[in-house]
Design a protein around this motif. Structure first.
Motif, PDB file in Angstrom:
ATOM      1  N   MET A   1      -9.752   5.356  -3.432  1.00  0.00           N
ATOM      2  CA  MET A   1      -9.995   4.016  -3.971  1.00  0.00           C
ATOM      3  C   MET A   1      -9.025   3.017  -3.347  1.00  0.00           C
ATOM      4  O   MET A   1      -7.825   3.269  -3.271  1.00  0.00           O
ATOM      5  CB  MET A   1      -9.810   4.023  -5.486  1.00  0.00           C
ATOM      6  N   ALA A   2      -9.550   1.905  -2.882  1.00  0.00           N
ATOM      7  CA  ALA A   2      -8.694   0.845  -2.331  1.00  0.00           C
ATOM      8  C   ALA A   2      -7.822   0.260  -3.442  1.00  0.00           C
ATOM      9  O   ALA A   2      -8.047   0.488  -4.629  1.00  0.00           O
ATOM     10  CB  ALA A   2      -9.554  -0.236  -1.700  1.00  0.00           C
ATOM     11  N   PHE A   3      -6.835  -0.505  -3.053  1.00  0.00           N
ATOM     12  CA  PHE A   3      -5.920  -1.104  -4.026  1.00  0.00           C
ATOM     13  C   PHE A   3      -5.518  -2.493  -3.548  1.00  0.00           C
ATOM     14  O   PHE A   3      -5.643  -2.829  -2.368  1.00  0.00           O
ATOM     15  CB  PHE A   3      -4.680  -0.227  -4.221  1.00  0.00           C
ATOM     16  N   ASN A   4      -5.037  -3.308  -4.474  1.00  0.00           N
ATOM     17  CA  ASN A   4      -4.495  -4.628  -4.156  1.00  0.00           C
ATOM     18  C   ASN A   4      -2.998  -4.657  -4.443  1.00  0.00           C
ATOM     19  O   ASN A   4      -2.527  -4.031  -5.396  1.00  0.00           O
ATOM     20  CB  ASN A   4      -5.178  -5.716  -4.990  1.00  0.00           C
ATOM     21  N   LYS A  36       3.160   0.797   4.017  1.00  0.00           N
ATOM     22  CA  LYS A  36       3.782   1.985   3.407  1.00  0.00           C
ATOM     23  C   LYS A  36       2.859   2.587   2.350  1.00  0.00           C
ATOM     24  O   LYS A  36       2.573   3.792   2.354  1.00  0.00           O
ATOM     25  CB  LYS A  36       5.118   1.611   2.750  1.00  0.00           C
ATOM     26  N   TRP A  37       2.413   1.752   1.413  1.00  0.00           N
ATOM     27  CA  TRP A  37       1.525   2.234   0.356  1.00  0.00           C
ATOM     28  C   TRP A  37       0.231   2.790   0.934  1.00  0.00           C
ATOM     29  O   TRP A  37      -0.287   3.815   0.476  1.00  0.00           O
ATOM     30  CB  TRP A  37       1.225   1.105  -0.635  1.00  0.00           C
ATOM     31  N   SER A  38      -0.308   2.115   1.929  1.00  0.00           N
ATOM     32  CA  SER A  38      -1.566   2.561   2.535  1.00  0.00           C
ATOM     33  C   SER A  38      -1.426   3.923   3.202  1.00  0.00           C
ATOM     34  O   SER A  38      -2.314   4.778   3.084  1.00  0.00           O
ATOM     35  CB  SER A  38      -2.046   1.525   3.557  1.00  0.00           C
ATOM     36  N   HIS A  39      -0.305   4.132   3.902  1.00  0.00           N
ATOM     37  CA  HIS A  39      -0.074   5.433   4.536  1.00  0.00           C
ATOM     38  C   HIS A  39       0.024   6.544   3.488  1.00  0.00           C
ATOM     39  O   HIS A  39      -0.525   7.635   3.675  1.00  0.00           O
ATOM     40  CB  HIS A  39       1.202   5.401   5.378  1.00  0.00           C
ATOM     41  N   HIS A  40       0.716   6.273   2.404  1.00  0.00           N
ATOM     42  CA  HIS A  40       0.872   7.293   1.366  1.00  0.00           C
ATOM     43  C   HIS A  40      -0.432   7.564   0.639  1.00  0.00           C
ATOM     44  O   HIS A  40      -0.782   8.719   0.370  1.00  0.00           O
ATOM     45  CB  HIS A  40       1.939   6.858   0.361  1.00  0.00           C
ATOM     46  N   LEU A  41      -1.154   6.502   0.282  1.00  0.00           N
ATOM     47  CA  LEU A  41      -2.366   6.653  -0.522  1.00  0.00           C
ATOM     48  C   LEU A  41      -3.602   6.935   0.323  1.00  0.00           C
ATOM     49  O   LEU A  41      -4.657   7.268  -0.215  1.00  0.00           O
ATOM     50  CB  LEU A  41      -2.591   5.390  -1.360  1.00  0.00           C
ATOM     51  N   GLN A  42      -3.449   6.777   1.649  1.00  0.00           N
ATOM     52  CA  GLN A  42      -4.546   7.066   2.577  1.00  0.00           C
ATOM     53  C   GLN A  42      -5.809   6.278   2.245  1.00  0.00           C
ATOM     54  O   GLN A  42      -6.928   6.820   2.203  1.00  0.00           O
ATOM     55  CB  GLN A  42      -4.842   8.564   2.590  1.00  0.00           C
ATOM     56  N   THR A  43      -5.623   4.985   2.004  1.00  0.00           N
ATOM     57  CA  THR A  43      -6.759   4.135   1.708  1.00  0.00           C
ATOM     58  C   THR A  43      -6.436   2.695   2.087  1.00  0.00           C
ATOM     59  O   THR A  43      -5.290   2.360   2.403  1.00  0.00           O
ATOM     60  CB  THR A  43      -7.143   4.233   0.223  1.00  0.00           C
ATOM     61  N   ASP A  44      -7.437   1.842   2.055  1.00  0.00           N
ATOM     62  CA  ASP A  44      -7.301   0.448   2.467  1.00  0.00           C
ATOM     63  C   ASP A  44      -6.696  -0.376   1.341  1.00  0.00           C
ATOM     64  O   ASP A  44      -6.668   0.035   0.180  1.00  0.00           O
ATOM     65  CB  ASP A  44      -8.674  -0.101   2.853  1.00  0.00           C
ATOM     66  N   PHE A  45      -6.240  -1.583   1.683  1.00  0.00           N
ATOM     67  CA  PHE A  45      -5.577  -2.436   0.699  1.00  0.00           C
ATOM     68  C   PHE A  45      -5.975  -3.895   0.886  1.00  0.00           C
ATOM     69  O   PHE A  45      -6.424  -4.322   1.944  1.00  0.00           O
ATOM     70  CB  PHE A  45      -4.054  -2.307   0.824  1.00  0.00           C
ATOM     71  N   GLY A  46      -5.794  -4.649  -0.184  1.00  0.00           N
ATOM     72  CA  GLY A  46      -5.937  -6.093  -0.153  1.00  0.00           C
ATOM     73  C   GLY A  46      -4.740  -6.731  -0.826  1.00  0.00           C
ATOM     74  O   GLY A  46      -3.774  -6.051  -1.186  1.00  0.00           O
ATOM     75  N   PHE A  47      -4.800  -8.044  -1.003  1.00  0.00           N
ATOM     76  CA  PHE A  47      -3.674  -8.785  -1.567  1.00  0.00           C
ATOM     77  C   PHE A  47      -4.156  -9.701  -2.679  1.00  0.00           C
ATOM     78  O   PHE A  47      -5.211 -10.335  -2.580  1.00  0.00           O
ATOM     79  CB  PHE A  47      -2.986  -9.637  -0.501  1.00  0.00           C
ATOM     80  N   LEU A  77       4.977   7.282  -6.413  1.00  0.00           N
ATOM     81  CA  LEU A  77       3.590   7.540  -6.050  1.00  0.00           C
ATOM     82  C   LEU A  77       2.901   8.428  -7.081  1.00  0.00           C
ATOM     83  O   LEU A  77       1.741   8.197  -7.444  1.00  0.00           O
ATOM     84  CB  LEU A  77       3.525   8.191  -4.667  1.00  0.00           C
ATOM     85  N   GLU A  78       3.613   9.433  -7.572  1.00  0.00           N
ATOM     86  CA  GLU A  78       3.047  10.311  -8.595  1.00  0.00           C
ATOM     87  C   GLU A  78       2.754   9.538  -9.871  1.00  0.00           C
ATOM     88  O   GLU A  78       1.714   9.735 -10.510  1.00  0.00           O
ATOM     89  CB  GLU A  78       4.012  11.462  -8.886  1.00  0.00           C
ATOM     90  N   ALA A  79       3.649   8.638 -10.235  1.00  0.00           N
ATOM     91  CA  ALA A  79       3.457   7.854 -11.457  1.00  0.00           C
ATOM     92  C   ALA A  79       2.272   6.900 -11.324  1.00  0.00           C
ATOM     93  O   ALA A  79       1.486   6.726 -12.274  1.00  0.00           O
ATOM     94  CB  ALA A  79       4.727   7.077 -11.780  1.00  0.00           C
ATOM     95  N   VAL A  80       2.114   6.282 -10.173  1.00  0.00           N
ATOM     96  CA  VAL A  80       0.979   5.381  -9.940  1.00  0.00           C
ATOM     97  C   VAL A  80      -0.323   6.167  -9.930  1.00  0.00           C
ATOM     98  O   VAL A  80      -1.337   5.754 -10.519  1.00  0.00           O
ATOM     99  CB  VAL A  80       1.173   4.606  -8.617  1.00  0.00           C
ATOM    100  N   ALA A  81      -0.322   7.322  -9.270  1.00  0.00           N
ATOM    101  CA  ALA A  81      -1.528   8.145  -9.194  1.00  0.00           C
ATOM    102  C   ALA A  81      -1.963   8.644 -10.575  1.00  0.00           C
ATOM    103  O   ALA A  81      -3.153   8.902 -10.810  1.00  0.00           O
ATOM    104  CB  ALA A  81      -1.302   9.326  -8.261  1.00  0.00           C
ATOM    105  N   ALA A  82      -1.015   8.787 -11.485  1.00  0.00           N
ATOM    106  CA  ALA A  82      -1.317   9.304 -12.823  1.00  0.00           C
ATOM    107  C   ALA A  82      -1.849   8.241 -13.770  1.00  0.00           C
ATOM    108  O   ALA A  82      -2.261   8.559 -14.899  1.00  0.00           O
ATOM    109  CB  ALA A  82      -0.063   9.940 -13.417  1.00  0.00           C
TER     110      ALA A  82
END
Length: 389
Positions: A1-4, A36-47, A77-82
């Protein structure tokens, strides 16, 4: 899932660096915070950013929002993913992330969503001097992230490497130079160049398509962003990209934005003669703020430039599109779109600045489009109050 990635109040305190970008577009270490976040989460991002920046920095249709001033680490990252739908992750009054539909901003998230407390520490960037202050720790984290399970390309045997903590991307070249990785890693991005006779200490990152000119001396905690060219002496500085400090002169404990140029034999002081605490201009306070630092040099925003032999005093802030020249030390706060130096300043007319910017882009085979022009014009209006010449 993408994120902002959303701007919190740090967008205000990070000016003038954020006048032209969201907070998450700041480069810190090797990557921008968003990357950084995109590399870890392996998904696209917006602002989710200021209205006048939103056209360039688009918003994704997603329910996950992350604070753009916070750098990721494994525990965070674990806390955000949860996070589940309808929850907000926070540390005291700082909103770290939230997951929900129909929430307009992080203030509303903190009030209306179910709160999940985060009790561990993390890196959050609130002030310009923290960019170079946190650069060492973030550079080491990015180095580990980008090089994990990968094999470095080979360097020419004309170089001397101390230690083994170096990674060379494909197309990077260096000759007759020394790389000391005993205090921190050295990263050479793709198609980067280190010309003959350079001495470089880690931690150091040279991003893709950038060059270090002959005989340069670069100390640790330094990042040179993409499509840049540097020379002379550099220490604990972050240059974001598309900028040049191509000649002799000292740049230390400093941040330099995009599309900047520092003239030959220009220097910044990073230590006061009386060793006192350095103060920096603060746009939110509209006065000088104590930094708690003894070493603090130059903060230079996007499109700013200085002529040969320019001297910057300790703790100087140079605004967007300022053009500095002439003998002597200019004042410690040089407003956005200022034209001049120690002898005095005039207003750098918007149409003249845009003409120059178009030529700068053209040299890089790029076009200064209407979106970029609109951002620059808006910043010109926003900063009018500081130009009392």
């Amino acid at each position: 899932m993408a994120f902002n990635l959303f701007d919190d109040k740090s967008w205000l305190t990070l000016r003038p660096l954020t006048f032209t970008r969201p907070v998450a577009d700041l480069r810190l270490g090797i990557l921008t915070i968003a990357e950084k976040w995109s590399h870890h989460l392996q998904t696209d991002f917006g602002f989710q950013t200021q209205d006048y920046l939103q056209r360039k920095f688009g918003l994704k249709d997603t329910t996950l929002f992350i604070n753009g001033s916070i750098c990721p680490d494994e525990e965070l990252l674990e806390a955000v993913a949860a996070l589940s739908d309808g929850q907000v992750l926070h540390a005291a009054d700082i909103v770290i992330a939230y997951k929900a539909k129909g929430i307009s901003d992080y203030h509303e998230a903190f009030i209306n969503l179910k709160r999940v407390a985060y009790l561990s520490g993390f890196v959050k960037v609130d002030y310009p001097e923290q960019v170079f202050g946190y650069n060492d720790v973030e550079l080491k984290k990015d180095f580990a992230l980008l090089t994990k399970n990968r094999t470095s390309a080979k360097l020419s045997n004309t170089n001397t490497v101390l230690g083994e903590n170096i990674f060379v991307e494909e197309g990077a070249v260096a000759e007759c130079s020394t790389f000391n990785t005993l205090q921190g890693p050295v990263y050479l991005g793709r198609n980067s160049q280190v010309w003959e006779g350079c001495h470089i200490r880690g931690s150091f990152a040279l991003c893709h398509d950038s060059q270090v000119k002959m005989g340069a001396k670069i100390y640790g905690k330094t990042t040179i962003g993409p499509f840049s060219r540097v020379g002379g002496e550099i220490n604990n500085a972050v240059i974001w990209g598309y900028s040049s400090k191509g000649h002799e002169g000292y740049l230390g404990n400093a941040v330099m934005g995009q599309w900047c140029n520092i003239g030959a034999d220009s220097n910044n002081s990073n230590l006061k003669n009386n060793y006192a605490e350095v103060r920096l201009w603060d746009y939110e306070k509209e006065s000088f703020r104590k930094t708690g630092l003894q070493f603090c040099g130059l903060i230079m925003a996007d499109h700013a430039k200085c002529a040969i032999n320019t001297m910057f005093n300790t703790g100087t802030v140079v605004g967007v599109s300022a053009n500095v020249f002439g003998a002597g030390f200019p004042r410690n706060f040089i407003p956005d779109f200022a034209w001049g130096g120690a002898h005095g300043f005039d207003i750098y007319a918007l149409n003249k600045m845009l003409e120059t910017a178009a030529l700068v882009y053209e040299r890089r085979d790029m076009v200064l489009d209407e979106t970029e022009k609109a951002i620059i014009a808006h910043v010109f209006e926003l900063t009018e109050q500081y130009r009392h010449f």
